[in-house]
Structure formats: structure tokens, C-alpha cells
Design a protein around this motif. Structure first.
Motif, PDB file in Angstrom:
ATOM      1  N   ILE A  50       0.836  -1.199   0.000  1.00 23.91           N
ATOM      2  CA  ILE A  50       0.000   0.000   0.000  1.00 23.91           C
ATOM      3  C   ILE A  50       0.872   1.250   0.000  1.00 23.91           C
ATOM      4  N   SER A  51       0.486   2.226  -0.806  1.00 24.59           N
ATOM      5  CA  SER A  51       1.156   3.529  -0.804  1.00 24.59           C
ATOM      6  C   SER A  51       0.104   4.617  -0.895  1.00 24.59           C
ATOM      7  N   THR A  52       0.243   5.666  -0.094  1.00 25.40           N
ATOM      8  CA  THR A  52      -0.764   6.715  -0.071  1.00 25.40           C
ATOM      9  C   THR A  52      -0.263   8.018  -0.663  1.00 25.40           C
ATOM     10  N   ALA A  53       0.975   8.061  -1.132  1.00 23.26           N
ATOM     11  CA  ALA A  53       1.534   9.316  -1.629  1.00 23.26           C
ATOM     12  C   ALA A  53       0.913   9.693  -2.967  1.00 23.26           C
ATOM     13  N   THR A  54       0.433  10.921  -3.070  1.00 20.79           N
ATOM     14  CA  THR A  54      -0.136  11.419  -4.322  1.00 20.79           C
ATOM     15  C   THR A  54       0.262  12.878  -4.486  1.00 20.79           C
ATOM     16  N   PRO A  55       0.328  13.365  -5.730  1.00 17.15           N
ATOM     17  CA  PRO A  55       0.579  14.789  -5.932  1.00 17.15           C
ATOM     18  C   PRO A  55      -0.618  15.581  -5.434  1.00 17.15           C
ATOM     19  N   ASP A  56      -0.377  16.794  -4.903  1.00 17.83           N
ATOM     20  CA  ASP A  56      -1.534  17.557  -4.442  1.00 17.83           C
ATOM     21  C   ASP A  56      -2.246  18.191  -5.641  1.00 17.83           C
ATOM     22  N   ARG A  57      -3.443  18.718  -5.384  1.00 18.97           N
ATOM     23  CA  ARG A  57      -4.307  19.213  -6.456  1.00 18.97           C
ATOM     24  C   ARG A  57      -3.645  20.352  -7.232  1.00 18.97           C
ATOM     25  N   ASP A  58      -2.930  21.236  -6.515  1.00 21.95           N
ATOM     26  CA  ASP A  58      -2.264  22.362  -7.187  1.00 21.95           C
ATOM     27  C   ASP A  58      -1.217  21.863  -8.172  1.00 21.95           C
ATOM     28  N   ASP A  59      -0.436  20.856  -7.758  1.00 24.13           N
ATOM     29  CA  ASP A  59       0.572  20.290  -8.655  1.00 24.13           C
ATOM     30  C   ASP A  59      -0.088  19.682  -9.888  1.00 24.13           C
ATOM     31  N   PHE A  60      -1.217  18.998  -9.664  1.00 24.56           N
ATOM     32  CA  PHE A  60      -1.914  18.381 -10.783  1.00 24.56           C
ATOM     33  C   PHE A  60      -2.399  19.436 -11.777  1.00 24.56           C
ATOM     34  N   LEU A  61      -3.016  20.501 -11.276  1.00 22.91           N
ATOM     35  CA  LEU A  61      -3.537  21.546 -12.157  1.00 22.91           C
ATOM     36  C   LEU A  61      -2.395  22.271 -12.873  1.00 22.91           C
ATOM     37  N   ARG A  62      -1.250  22.416 -12.195  1.00 21.21           N
ATOM     38  CA  ARG A  62      -0.086  23.036 -12.833  1.00 21.21           C
ATOM     39  C   ARG A  62       0.382  22.188 -14.015  1.00 21.21           C
ATOM     40  N   MET A  63       0.376  20.879 -13.824  1.00 20.35           N
ATOM     41  CA  MET A  63       0.797  19.988 -14.908  1.00 20.35           C
ATOM     42  C   MET A  63      -0.166  20.052 -16.094  1.00 20.35           C
ATOM     43  N   LEU A  64      -1.460  20.173 -15.793  1.00 21.68           N
ATOM     44  CA  LEU A  64      -2.456  20.226 -16.866  1.00 21.68           C
ATOM     45  C   LEU A  64      -2.457  21.551 -17.612  1.00 21.68           C
ATOM     46  N   SER A  65      -2.170  22.641 -16.906  1.00 23.45           N
ATOM     47  CA  SER A  65      -2.417  23.980 -17.446  1.00 23.45           C
ATOM     48  C   SER A  65      -1.606  24.290 -18.702  1.00 23.45           C
ATOM     49  N   HIS A  66      -0.451  23.656 -18.878  1.00 22.70           N
ATOM     50  CA  HIS A  66       0.373  23.984 -20.038  1.00 22.70           C
ATOM     51  C   HIS A  66      -0.070  23.244 -21.301  1.00 22.70           C
ATOM     52  N   ILE A  67      -1.006  22.287 -21.178  1.00 23.45           N
ATOM     53  CA  ILE A  67      -1.447  21.526 -22.359  1.00 23.45           C
ATOM     54  C   ILE A  67      -2.087  22.449 -23.387  1.00 23.45           C
ATOM     55  N   ALA A  68      -2.747  23.517 -22.907  1.00 24.71           N
ATOM     56  CA  ALA A  68      -3.422  24.455 -23.821  1.00 24.71           C
ATOM     57  C   ALA A  68      -2.429  25.114 -24.776  1.00 24.71           C
ATOM     58  N   ASN A  69      -1.163  25.206 -24.384  1.00 17.36           N
ATOM     59  CA  ASN A  69      -0.150  25.853 -25.225  1.00 17.36           C
ATOM     60  C   ASN A  69       0.519  24.888 -26.204  1.00 17.36           C
ATOM     61  N   THR A  70       0.058  23.642 -26.218  1.00 17.41           N
ATOM     62  CA  THR A  70       0.647  22.645 -27.105  1.00 17.41           C
ATOM     63  C   THR A  70      -0.319  22.335 -28.255  1.00 17.41           C
ATOM     64  N   ASP A  71       0.185  21.648 -29.250  1.00 19.10           N
ATOM     65  CA  ASP A  71      -0.652  21.108 -30.323  1.00 19.10           C
ATOM     66  C   ASP A  71      -0.628  19.595 -30.147  1.00 19.10           C
ATOM     67  N   SER A  72      -1.661  19.059 -29.487  1.00 20.00           N
ATOM     68  CA  SER A  72      -1.618  17.657 -29.093  1.00 20.00           C
ATOM     69  C   SER A  72      -3.028  17.073 -29.044  1.00 20.00           C
ATOM     70  N   LEU A  73      -3.090  15.780 -28.861  1.00 21.19           N
ATOM     71  CA  LEU A  73      -4.343  15.074 -28.627  1.00 21.19           C
ATOM     72  C   LEU A  73      -4.422  14.758 -27.138  1.00 21.19           C
ATOM     73  N   VAL A  74      -5.576  15.033 -26.552  1.00 26.53           N
ATOM     74  CA  VAL A  74      -5.782  14.739 -25.130  1.00 26.53           C
ATOM     75  C   VAL A  74      -6.679  13.508 -25.011  1.00 26.53           C
ATOM     76  N   VAL A  75      -6.170  12.492 -24.350  1.00 30.08           N
ATOM     77  CA  VAL A  75      -6.938  11.282 -24.097  1.00 30.08           C
ATOM     78  C   VAL A  75      -7.372  11.298 -22.637  1.00 30.08           C
ATOM     79  N   HIS A  76      -8.690  11.406 -22.428  1.00 25.17           N
ATOM     80  CA  HIS A  76      -9.227  11.437 -21.065  1.00 25.17           C
ATOM     81  C   HIS A  76      -9.837  10.076 -20.754  1.00 25.17           C
TER      82      HIS A  76
END
Length: 370
Positions: A50-76
Motif C-alpha cells: 500500500i502507498s498513499t503518496a499522491t501529488p496535491d491538487r495544485d501540482d496536478f492543475l499546474r501539470m495540466l495547465s500547459h497543455i493548452a499551449n501545445t498542439d496535441s491530442l488529449v486522451v481522457h
């Protein structure tokens, strides 16, 4: 010249050899192995630790926020067993004009369904109502290798030699799916760390494709409104189905209650006699009683007759809170308890219900899935 930072090939976290208690720790001798993985990933893979370590919400949103500046396909990737709980409804504002391919995983958990087109139309409608415009929908099971050929076709259709960003909530099956993509799209030998525990991917992982582009795996977003995030990790296996769900049908009169283990409670307050169908993990027991006895039964028998969880595990969880639910006449609806499953109201005569679930867990009334 900047010093190169080594990353774990299982979860993406920066590796370090100084502090065994911190994320990314790797013994020096492990650096000689291929692939190089942190001690945490090694233990998850080999011991299912078992492991409980996860990135916090701010880190997650920071990682997502730069996708808008790319030309890519997003798979959700979303979990069909917990569609509303795993959907990132605000995803569009992070990814800009990049197309979104909605991959609905875990279709192998549904009872035998003949009309898959109806399921696709249901998914499109639910996504649209949640404010998520998608280019296409693919149904699949990463675990059972169902629908994967169609997914590869859609990736080729929409990718157009661009990078692919993969996003999703924890436990939606993201890493399992990417491991399949690695085998089909890349020469990379390392597999991502996969386990039944949320948060196994901790940073952006870039996976090289044969054409010079990349699959970029992002950490799973942790949604605290899912029951899977608030239960002790050792009982996740009871919540998460690993084989097709066996629907349980109950004919109820008003004034009757169903307990789903000790996780949640379904009260039929008022309405004509009608049937309700429960879609939950086969590992859970459902107990029926009279509404007038429900409080007493829960108080005296939670963790014993009503289990899982055990008494000790219940003490680690938020208390149950009541959610009034009205099903109008003519409505065929599901009542979803995020992370646990759902109950279908089979009649069209209307009903007044109460759902008791751990505080903070999302309750959704939706058009019936099945």
C-alpha cells in the motif's frame, strides 16, 4: 551545465538516494538495473504494498495547465463504473482547443449488454451535460483487452503525428491502458507502475513513440468525493469489482432500507411498491431491513453483520450523512454513490428516497445507464 535528474521509470518521480522515507528513494545498487524504478514502485509491483503518496491538487492543475499551449491530442480516461465521479468536467479550460478523445474504461464490469451504441450515446450525453465537448468516444477494457483495436484506430485518426497527453482520475485504469499503448506504439521496455491503489503515477512521464513524438502520462487527479479515496486502502479490493457485476434486484415497499455493507444505506421513504436493482462489487453484501429499525441496526451491527468495513476501519472514515433524493413520475433513473456503485430505480411511478453515504462522497441522480 545542469546536472541530469534521473526519474523513476514506473511513476516519474525524481530519484534520490539520501532519504528512504521520501518519495523517489532508490538504493544505489538499484541504479544498475534496467529499468530504474524507485523503492516505492518496486514494492508496489512485487509486493502489492500500500502507498498513499499522491501529488496535491495544485501540482496536478499546474501539470495540466500547459497543455493548452501545445498542439496535441488529449486522451481522457474515465471509469464506467464511476463515470460521474471520474470525469474531469472542467478539462476543456486546461486543454484549450486540443481535441479530447474520451476513453471509457472497465466496460468488462457491466453485465452482458447487447446495445453498445446505446452506452456510447449515453456517455456522449452525460459528458455534454457536464460541459465536456469531446471529439469521439471509445469503450474499452484495458484489463481484458476489449476495444483496444478501435482505440488504436481513433488515436491514429485524431493524433495526426502529435503528442498524446493522457489524463484521468485515480483508479480509472490509466496506467494499465498506457502499458498497452507502450506495447503497440513504442519500443520502450519499461512498464508504468500499476496497482489497485490510487496515485501510483507521481509526475509527468514521457514515453517516446516510434515517430519521434511522445505519450505524456499525467498523475491521476485525486477526487475526494469518491468513496475509494476515503476508505482505508486495505479494503479497496472489496469496493472495486474485478469481474462482471451481478445485478441484485429488490422488490421494496415504502419504509424499507437496504444497507450496502456498512459503506452506505438506501432508504425507500415513500412511493408505490416497485423494484430497485443494485450494481455493486460482488464482494459486498446487501442487507434489507425496515426503515424504522435502520438506525438501531446500524448502531448495533456496523462492522459485524453489516460489513465491510470493520468497526476499526469505520473509525477511520467520515460519518454517514443523509441525502434526500426525489425521483419524479416517469423518470427511469440511477442513483450513483461515487466509488461504490449505483441503484437503478426500475419503476416509473416516482419515489422519495434517502441515501446515507460517508460525508463528502458524491451522490448523483442520472439517466439510467442500463
Amino acid at each position: 551545465m545542469e546536472e541530469e535528474v534521473l526519474q523513476c521509470e514506473g511513476c516519474g518521480v525524481a530519484l534520490q538516494m539520501e532519504e528512504p522515507s521520501r518519495l523517489g528513494y532508490v538504493p544505489e545498487q538499484a541504479l544498475l538495473k534496467v529499468p530504474v524504478v524507485c523503492q516505492r514502485c518496486y514494492r508496489i509491483k512485487h509486493y502489492n504494498e500500500i502507498s498513499t503518496a499522491t501529488p496535491d491538487r495544485d501540482d496536478f492543475l499546474r501539470m495540466l495547465s500547459h497543455i493548452a499551449n501545445t498542439d496535441s491530442l488529449v486522451v481522457h480516461i474515465v471509469d464506467l463504473f464511476d463515470f460521474e465521479g471520474s470525469l474531469i468536467s472542467g478539462l476543456r479550460r486546461f486543454v484549450g482547443n486540443n481535441p479530447i478523445l474520451l476513453v471509457v474504461n472497465k466496460i468488462d464490469l457491466l453485465p452482458k449488454v447487447t446495445n453498445w451504441n446505446r452506452i456510447v450515446n449515453w456517455v456522449r450525453k452525460q459528458a455534454k451535460e457536464s460541459g465536456l465537448k469531446v471529439a469521439d468516444v471509445v469503450l474499452c477494457s484495458a484489463k481484458k483487452n476489449i476495444g483496444f483495436d478501435r482505440l488504436l484506430e481513433k488515436l491514429d485518426e485524431y493524433r495526426k503525428r502529435r503528442d498524446v497527453y493522457v489524463v484521468g482520475a485515480t483508479n480509472a485504469g490509466k496506467s494499465t491502458l498506457i502499458n498497452r499503448l507502450i506495447k503497440d506504439y513504442s519500443d520502450l521496455e519499461a512498464e508504468l507502475t500499476t496497482s489497485q491503489y490510487p496515485g501510483t503515477t507521481l509526475d509527468l512521464i514521457q514515453i517516446p513513440l516510434d515517430d519521434g513524438n511522445w505519450i505524456i502520462d499525467t498523475p491521476g487527479i485525486v477526487y475526494s468525493h469518491r468513496l475509494t479515496e476515503v476508505v482505508p486502502k486495505e479494503i479497496l479490493s472489496a469496493l472495486l469489482p474485478d469481474k462482471p457485476i451481478k445485478p441484485a434486484v429488490y422488490q421494496l415497499n415504502e419504509g424499507q432500507t437496504l444497507f450496502i455493507g456498512a459503506f452506505a444505506r438506501f432508504d425507500f421513504i415513500r412511493g408505490e411498491r416497485q423494484s430497485f436493482t443494485g450494481y455493486f462489487s460482488n464482494a459486498l453484501s446487501i442487507h434489507r431491513t425496515k426503515l424504522e429499525r435502520a438506525d438501531e441496526l446500524y448502531s448495533e451491527h456496523k462492522g459485524e453483520l453489516l460489513k465491510p468495513p470493520s468497526k476499526e476501519q469505520l473509525e477511520q472514515m467520515p460519518p454517514l450523512v443523509k441525502h434526500p433524493v426525489h425521483i419524479r413520475k416517469g423518470q427511469v433513473a440511477d442513483v450513483l454513490i461515487s466509488g461504490l456503485g449505483w441503484i437503478k430505480v426500475n419503476g416509473t411511478v416516482g419515489a422519495d428516497l434517502s441515501i446515507h453515504a460517508p460525508k463528502g462522497v458524491k451522490i448523483v441522480v442520472r439517466e439510467s445507464l442500463i
